[in-house]
Design a protein around this motif. Structure first.
Motif, PDB file in Angstrom:
ATOM      1  N   ILE A   1     -12.202  -4.673   4.565  1.00  0.00           N
ATOM      2  CA  ILE A   1     -13.367  -4.981   3.958  1.00  0.00           C
ATOM      3  C   ILE A   1     -13.649  -6.325   3.682  1.00  0.00           C
ATOM      4  O   ILE A   1     -14.795  -6.733   4.006  1.00  0.00           O
ATOM      5  CB  ILE A   1     -13.507  -4.030   2.703  1.00  0.00           C
ATOM      6  N   ALA A   2     -12.409  -6.964   3.271  1.00  0.00           N
ATOM      7  CA  ALA A   2     -12.804  -8.676   3.239  1.00  0.00           C
ATOM      8  C   ALA A   2     -13.182  -9.452   4.504  1.00  0.00           C
ATOM      9  O   ALA A   2     -14.134 -10.123   4.386  1.00  0.00           O
ATOM     10  CB  ALA A   2     -11.325  -9.153   2.670  1.00  0.00           C
ATOM     11  N   ARG A   3     -12.848  -8.829   5.433  1.00  0.00           N
ATOM     12  CA  ARG A   3     -13.262  -9.298   6.754  1.00  0.00           C
ATOM     13  C   ARG A   3     -14.621  -9.139   6.983  1.00  0.00           C
ATOM     14  O   ARG A   3     -15.407  -9.851   7.703  1.00  0.00           O
ATOM     15  CB  ARG A   3     -12.401  -8.698   7.816  1.00  0.00           C
ATOM     16  N   ASP A   4     -15.050  -7.996   6.803  1.00  0.00           N
ATOM     17  CA  ASP A   4     -16.637  -7.555   6.819  1.00  0.00           C
ATOM     18  C   ASP A   4     -17.074  -6.729   5.829  1.00  0.00           C
ATOM     19  O   ASP A   4     -16.941  -5.349   5.931  1.00  0.00           O
ATOM     20  CB  ASP A   4     -16.712  -7.200   8.308  1.00  0.00           C
ATOM     21  N   PRO A   5     -17.658  -7.167   4.866  1.00  0.00           N
ATOM     22  CA  PRO A   5     -18.161  -6.359   3.727  1.00  0.00           C
ATOM     23  C   PRO A   5     -19.115  -5.465   4.116  1.00  0.00           C
ATOM     24  O   PRO A   5     -19.595  -4.453   3.359  1.00  0.00           O
ATOM     25  CB  PRO A   5     -18.579  -7.315   2.775  1.00  0.00           C
ATOM     26  N   ALA A   6     -19.767  -5.348   5.179  1.00  0.00           N
ATOM     27  CA  ALA A   6     -20.895  -4.472   5.747  1.00  0.00           C
ATOM     28  C   ALA A   6     -20.417  -3.484   6.757  1.00  0.00           C
ATOM     29  O   ALA A   6     -21.241  -2.763   7.249  1.00  0.00           O
ATOM     30  CB  ALA A   6     -21.826  -5.394   6.441  1.00  0.00           C
ATOM     31  N   SER A   7     -19.132  -3.278   6.839  1.00  0.00           N
ATOM     32  CA  SER A   7     -18.220  -2.646   7.992  1.00  0.00           C
ATOM     33  C   SER A   7     -18.666  -1.127   7.482  1.00  0.00           C
ATOM     34  O   SER A   7     -18.899  -0.963   6.133  1.00  0.00           O
ATOM     35  CB  SER A   7     -16.811  -2.586   7.878  1.00  0.00           C
ATOM     36  N   ARG A   8     -18.986  -0.308   8.538  1.00  0.00           N
ATOM     37  CA  ARG A   8     -19.102   0.927   8.239  1.00  0.00           C
ATOM     38  C   ARG A   8     -17.757   1.783   8.073  1.00  0.00           C
ATOM     39  O   ARG A   8     -16.639   1.325   8.434  1.00  0.00           O
ATOM     40  CB  ARG A   8     -19.740   1.692   9.570  1.00  0.00           C
ATOM     41  N   LEU A   9     -17.795   2.820   7.350  1.00  0.00           N
ATOM     42  CA  LEU A   9     -16.442   3.484   7.144  1.00  0.00           C
ATOM     43  C   LEU A   9     -15.490   3.900   8.281  1.00  0.00           C
ATOM     44  O   LEU A   9     -14.421   3.683   8.352  1.00  0.00           O
ATOM     45  CB  LEU A   9     -16.910   4.776   6.213  1.00  0.00           C
ATOM     46  N   ARG A  10     -16.468   4.409   9.363  1.00  0.00           N
ATOM     47  CA  ARG A  10     -15.953   4.350  10.481  1.00  0.00           C
ATOM     48  C   ARG A  10     -15.045   3.377  11.272  1.00  0.00           C
ATOM     49  O   ARG A  10     -14.021   3.393  11.733  1.00  0.00           O
ATOM     50  CB  ARG A  10     -16.874   4.997  11.565  1.00  0.00           C
ATOM     51  N   ASP A  11     -15.609   1.875  11.105  1.00  0.00           N
ATOM     52  CA  ASP A  11     -15.035   0.862  11.477  1.00  0.00           C
ATOM     53  C   ASP A  11     -13.843   0.658  10.677  1.00  0.00           C
ATOM     54  O   ASP A  11     -12.805  -0.003  11.130  1.00  0.00           O
ATOM     55  CB  ASP A  11     -16.057  -0.249  11.490  1.00  0.00           C
ATOM     56  N   ILE A  12     -13.979   0.835   9.516  1.00  0.00           N
ATOM     57  CA  ILE A  12     -12.809   0.368   8.437  1.00  0.00           C
ATOM     58  C   ILE A  12     -11.732   1.459   9.043  1.00  0.00           C
ATOM     59  O   ILE A  12     -10.529   0.953   8.858  1.00  0.00           O
ATOM     60  CB  ILE A  12     -13.131   0.822   6.825  1.00  0.00           C
ATOM     61  N   ALA A  13     -12.038   2.795   9.160  1.00  0.00           N
ATOM     62  CA  ALA A  13     -10.904   3.666   9.531  1.00  0.00           C
ATOM     63  C   ALA A  13     -10.190   3.089  10.815  1.00  0.00           C
ATOM     64  O   ALA A  13      -9.021   3.219  11.096  1.00  0.00           O
ATOM     65  CB  ALA A  13     -11.384   5.013   9.369  1.00  0.00           C
TER      66      ALA A  13
END
Length: 95
Positions: free
Chosen positions: A21-33
């Motif tokens: 999340i720190a890398r990209d606060p606009a990440s989708r949950l799918r991308d975080i996973a």
């Protein structure tokens, strides 16, 4: 690689999600996973944990969610209770 090496890691999934999340606060949950090599359900649960603990908040941005990190909160373990989240992110070369 010895047999013991595959049984533990330095970072928990909670730390990995926070770093993603720190890398990209606009990440989708799918991308975080995907970035953390966990399921979307696990990522959702961890994001909820982090939000409830005060490490982040969520804000709607149209149809997307934007995460806002609370960088001045401290780590949970008693040995690091004096260390702000900001310091963890600095150690990992994140903002």
């Amino acid at each position: 690689m010895n047999e013991q090496a595959g049984k533990w890691t330095f970072l928990t999934n909670h730390a990995r999600v926070l770093l993603a999340i720190a890398r990209d606060p606009a990440s989708r949950l799918r991308d975080i996973a995907a970035a953390c090599h966990i399921t979307e359900r696990t990522a959702q649960s961890i994001v909820t944990d982090l939000e409830q603990a005060g490490y982040l908040s969520r804000e709607r941005d149209g149809r997307r969610t934007r995460y806002i990190l609370c960088l001045d909160g401290t780590l949970r373990h008693p040995a690091e209770a004096h260390v702000p989240v900001r310091r963890l992110l600095e150690l990992s070369n994140e903002p």
